[in-house]
Design an enzyme around this catalytic site. Structure first.
Site, PDB file in Angstrom:
ATOM      1  N   ASN A  24       0.804  -1.395  -0.015  1.00  0.00           N
ATOM      2  CA  ASN A  24      -0.026   0.230  -0.076  1.00  0.00           C
ATOM      3  C   ASN A  24       1.252   1.240  -0.005  1.00  0.00           C
ATOM      4  O   ASN A  24       2.214   1.669   0.664  1.00  0.00           O
ATOM      5  CB  ASN A  24      -0.902   0.464   1.603  1.00  0.00           C
ATOM      6  CG  ASN A  24      -0.578   0.539   2.348  1.00  0.00           C
ATOM      7  OD1 ASN A  24       0.280  -1.168   2.721  1.00  0.00           O
ATOM      8  ND2 ASN A  24      -0.153   1.318   3.203  1.00  0.00           N
ATOM      9  N   CYS A  25       0.192   1.964  -0.929  1.00  0.00           N
ATOM     10  CA  CYS A  25       1.024   3.676  -0.193  1.00  0.00           C
ATOM     11  C   CYS A  25      -0.333   4.886   0.581  1.00  0.00           C
ATOM     12  O   CYS A  25      -0.664   3.541   0.863  1.00  0.00           O
ATOM     13  CB  CYS A  25       1.383   3.937  -2.047  1.00  0.00           C
ATOM     14  SG  CYS A  25      -0.121   4.630  -2.788  1.00  0.00           S
ATOM     15  N   MET A  26      -0.045   6.098   0.081  1.00  0.00           N
ATOM     16  CA  MET A  26      -0.251   6.819   0.852  1.00  0.00           C
ATOM     17  C   MET A  26      -2.261   6.235   0.619  1.00  0.00           C
ATOM     18  O   MET A  26      -2.620   6.712   1.766  1.00  0.00           O
ATOM     19  CB  MET A  26      -0.303   8.115   0.781  1.00  0.00           C
ATOM     20  CG  MET A  26       0.902   8.371   1.085  1.00  0.00           C
ATOM     21  SD  MET A  26       1.583  10.250   0.393  1.00  0.00           S
ATOM     22  CE  MET A  26       0.161  11.153   1.570  1.00  0.00           C
TER      23      MET A  26
ATOM     24  N   ARG B 254      -3.639   4.037  -1.975  1.00  0.00           N
ATOM     25  CA  ARG B 254      -3.742   3.252  -3.064  1.00  0.00           C
ATOM     26  C   ARG B 254      -3.512   1.671  -1.910  1.00  0.00           C
ATOM     27  O   ARG B 254      -2.393   1.575  -1.743  1.00  0.00           O
ATOM     28  CB  ARG B 254      -3.029   2.571  -3.782  1.00  0.00           C
ATOM     29  CG  ARG B 254      -3.952   4.210  -4.767  1.00  0.00           C
ATOM     30  CD  ARG B 254      -3.390   4.540  -6.333  1.00  0.00           C
ATOM     31  NE  ARG B 254      -3.865   6.047  -6.556  1.00  0.00           N
ATOM     32  CZ  ARG B 254      -3.763   6.531  -7.998  1.00  0.00           C
ATOM     33  NH1 ARG B 254      -3.431   5.163  -8.298  1.00  0.00           N
ATOM     34  NH2 ARG B 254      -4.147   7.728  -8.155  1.00  0.00           N
TER      35      ARG B 254
END
Length: 465
Positions: free
Chosen positions: A141-143, A145
């Site tokens: 995961n990113c910020m 998504r």
């Protein structure tokens, strides 16, 4: 630069939160754009196409009908309403598309687009569409998504995935499928999905004759006691470090041989560079252990690495508390394991307590601040005492135990390996190699290996034909 980047990120989060509260955001799009020039007309058209999932012709017609108001055009298309009805409904809900859509009972994903979701339910719904477990190669995961690498996307129903409650959108980036969930929520959904994958093992069928591997697996699962699971977790922290230890150890060994043969080469730049390379794994072992431990404990690896750096930072030596200077790296790996275990526990609890909007920047801030004080005042001193006592006892046993110590260590090593208990010795071994350059127990454990080799040879000889 670092402070400016952090400040910009926090201000972006605050401004984004304000826009959400004012109803200017739908999904992950700023939808209150007014198409007053050619550039903004094109931007508004792209926003309407993505938010309403329509083609360019439909988006352009809706924008013309609403005189360039992207938000109203999106609501008309999603609600399948005429301009007058859509305008009245949207105005009565202060411009919030999601609330207006709930009022007219549109599709589930539209009904709850701005509401607080149950991350476990979102994860289950996503897993039901992208599974089974064998089809999911990687999850990150990113910020905002959830990033999924799938083995086969050909049968994936993207329309159904887009309509999952809490999913704000999708982006197909080649081999990676990105599920847009928003800040805060994405961390919780990723954790819930990881838990689902960890528990997605299917029950093995009853073993048949000749299926030794299946029988062994069932016996292993049956004997998975909490203590053995703890040892397995310790092994998972240290096993990834083995290639680095091997490489750096071989470099150091070769250099020692070369320096014994010709001590004058010690000042050569190439030799000095290789000495740094040979010491690199042991110099950074606390950081590596912190990262791996946090990953194993289900927390953010970089926060674990940061806590390891904090208690190992050389700047601690210039700080005095209660009249005593702090000791950088006190407690070694044992202290790192204690500190990262606490910070990981704290992080997981804060994710459940901190609102989604502030979770991205508030949770790591609180984890670092709280864990730093707990580490310095409590956990590092405790880890130091444990480590020092273990080291003293080991050195005393080797120095004064004589043949008896060798008999005990050499005789018990192979049973420890057979039961998996030898993994519990790994933190002490790493600590002594880092601090002393060698391990007290290596020679004694080698006796056990030599004995096993002798027995194997004895069993082999009578059967040679």
């Amino acid at each position: 630069m670092k402070a400016g980047s952090a400040q910009k990120m926090i201000l972006n989060m605050l401004s984004t939160g304000a826009m959400i509260k004012l109803g200017k955001v739908y999904g992950n799009l700023m939808v209150d754009v007014k198409a007053s020039n050619k550039k903004l007309e094109e931007r508004a058209c792209r926003i309407v196409m993505e938010a309403a999932d329509v083609n360019r012709e439909a988006a352009t017609a809706a924008l013309q009908a609403t005189k360039g108001q992207a938000k109203l055009a999106i609501f008309m298309l999603l609600g399948k309403l005429d301009l007058s009805t859509a305008s009245k409904l949207l105005t009565s809900h202060q411009g919030f598309i999601s609330e207006a859509l709930q009022k007219i009972s549109i599709a589930t994903s539209c009904q709850q687009a701005g509401a607080v979701m149950n991350p476990q339910k979102i994860a289950k719904d996503i897993y039901a569409l992208i599974g089974p477990k064998e089809n999911i190669l990687q999850t990150e995961n990113c910020m905002t998504r959830l990033r999924l690498v799938l083995k086969d996307k050909s049968k994936l129903d993207l329309t159904a995935l887009r309509q999952v409650s809490g999913v704000l959108g999708l982006h197909d980036a080649g081999n990676e499928l990105q599920v847009i969930l928003g800040p805060g929520r994405v961390l919780q959904v990723h954790k819930a999905l990881a838990d689902l994958l960890a528990g997605a093992e299917t029950a093995a069928p009853a073993p048949q004759i000749g299926q030794g591997q299946e029988l062994h697996e069932q016996i292993r699962q049956k004997n998975a006691t909490p203590f053995k699971l703890l040892l397995k977790r310790i092994a998972s922290i240290f096993l990834p470090l083995i290639p680095a230890f091997i490489a750096c150890g071989l470099i150091t060994g070769i250099l020692n041989v070369a320096l014994k043969a010709d001590p004058t080469i010690a000042s050569a730049p190439l030799i000095q560079l290789l000495q740094i390379a040979g010491n690199a794994a042991f110099w950074g072992i606390n950081i590596f252990v912190g990262i791996n431990a946090a990953k194993e404990f289900g927390a953010s690896p970089m926060l674990g690495g940061t806590m390891a750096v904090i208690i190992s930072h050389p700047g601690l030596s210039s700080i005095e508390l209660f009249g005593q200077p702090l000791q950088p790296g006190r407690g070694g790996i044992i202290a790192v394991l204690l500190v990262v275990a606490f910070s990981s526990w704290l992080e997981k609890h804060l994710h459940r307590l901190v609102p989604e909007l502030f979770d991205l920047f508030l949770t790591p801030l609180l984890v670092i601040i709280i864990s730093t004080f707990v580490a310095i005042f409590m956990l590092q001193p405790v880890g130091g005492l444990i480590s020092e006592n273990i080291g003293f006892a080991a050195a005393k046993a080797v120095a004064d135990g004589g043949a008896f110590t060798g008999f005990i260590l050499g005789g018990t090593f192979l049973p420890l390996v057979m039961t998996g208990l030898h993994q519990g010795i790994t933190p002490h071994s790493c600590r002594t190699v880092k601090s002393l350059g060698y391990n007290h127990f290596t020679a004694h454990f080698s006796y056990g290996r030599c004995r096993a080799g002798g027995r194997s040879r004895r069993c082999l000889l009578p059967h040679q034909e």
